[in-house]
Design a protein around this motif. Sequence first.
Motif, mmCIF file in Angstrom:
data_model
loop_
_atom_site.group_PDB
_atom_site.id
_atom_site.type_symbol
_atom_site.label_atom_id
_atom_site.label_comp_id
_atom_site.label_asym_id
_atom_site.label_seq_id
_atom_site.Cartn_x
_atom_site.Cartn_y
_atom_site.Cartn_z
ATOM 1 N N GLN A 1 46.740 38.534 45.793
ATOM 2 C CA GLN A 1 47.749 38.239 44.778
ATOM 3 C C GLN A 1 47.498 39.097 43.547
ATOM 4 O O GLN A 1 46.408 39.091 42.995
ATOM 5 N N VAL A 2 48.519 39.829 43.122
ATOM 6 C CA VAL A 2 48.399 40.672 41.956
ATOM 7 C C VAL A 2 48.355 39.816 40.703
ATOM 8 O O VAL A 2 49.189 38.925 40.518
ATOM 9 N N GLN A 3 47.368 40.073 39.875
ATOM 10 C CA GLN A 3 47.238 39.286 38.652
ATOM 11 C C GLN A 3 46.704 40.150 37.527
ATOM 12 O O GLN A 3 45.788 40.964 37.713
ATOM 13 N N LEU A 4 47.275 39.967 36.351
ATOM 14 C CA LEU A 4 46.806 40.612 35.127
ATOM 15 C C LEU A 4 46.540 39.527 34.099
ATOM 16 O O LEU A 4 47.382 38.644 33.906
ATOM 17 N N ALA A 24 42.459 43.173 35.778
ATOM 18 C CA ALA A 24 43.346 43.246 36.933
ATOM 19 C C ALA A 24 42.646 42.729 38.184
ATOM 20 O O ALA A 24 41.447 42.944 38.370
ATOM 21 N N SER A 32 47.176 52.631 39.446
ATOM 22 C CA SER A 32 48.230 52.069 38.613
ATOM 23 C C SER A 32 48.197 52.616 37.200
ATOM 24 O O SER A 32 47.123 52.867 36.640
ATOM 25 N N ALA A 97 50.893 45.288 31.535
ATOM 26 C CA ALA A 97 51.737 45.344 32.722
ATOM 27 C C ALA A 97 51.345 46.561 33.554
ATOM 28 O O ALA A 97 50.802 47.535 33.025
ATOM 29 N N ARG A 99 52.359 49.440 36.750
ATOM 30 C CA ARG A 99 53.330 50.117 37.597
ATOM 31 C C ARG A 99 52.576 51.195 38.362
ATOM 32 O O ARG A 99 51.439 51.522 38.048
ATOM 33 N N GLY A 114 56.134 46.178 37.355
ATOM 34 C CA GLY A 114 56.478 45.024 38.176
ATOM 35 C C GLY A 114 55.567 43.826 38.008
ATOM 36 O O GLY A 114 55.929 42.712 38.377
ATOM 37 N N SER A 115 54.383 44.051 37.448
ATOM 38 C CA SER A 115 53.430 42.956 37.280
ATOM 39 C C SER A 115 53.083 42.824 35.799
ATOM 40 O O SER A 115 52.750 43.826 35.155
ATOM 41 N N TRP A 116 53.113 41.603 35.307
ATOM 42 C CA TRP A 116 52.880 41.339 33.892
ATOM 43 C C TRP A 116 51.864 40.220 33.726
ATOM 44 O O TRP A 116 51.813 39.280 34.526
ATOM 45 N N GLN A 118 50.158 37.141 31.120
ATOM 46 C CA GLN A 118 50.754 36.004 30.417
ATOM 47 C C GLN A 118 50.794 36.206 28.908
ATOM 48 O O GLN A 118 51.454 35.451 28.195
#
Length: 126
Positions: A1-4, A24, A32, A97, A99, A114-116, A118
């Motif tokens: 699962q992609v998480q930042l 990340a 990325s 984020a 990309r 595409g991934s951000w 919180q």
Amino acid sequence: QVQLVESGGGLVQPGGSLRLSCAASGFILDHSAIGWFRQAPGKERDGVSCISSSSGSTYYADSVKGRFTISRDNAKNKVYLQMNSLKPEDTAVYYCAARNYVCGLTWYRGNGFGSWGQGTQVTVSS
């Protein structure tokens, strides 16, 4: 699962410094580009800085040039934003984020990210 996950925000006086971290997981960070964005209450989201993957090319908004520095440590899967000479107008929620590979000419609009995370609150006030 992609998480930042962002961290390092807080309250600082004008002229002070903070270092934000973006951790990340779930993907290969060195493939990325990572961007930092911010959004103040009642305002649109703005691009702050971006760092591309392999070349490490960096980009900054005019408002932060000479004060902020973006860097990455692929071994630790982290990207940092060193913020110096902070001003009250830097107050915002800061997001990182991801990309693929490069920031792109319109990175500051958030295109292709595409991934951000919180977000982390930065408040500059005396």
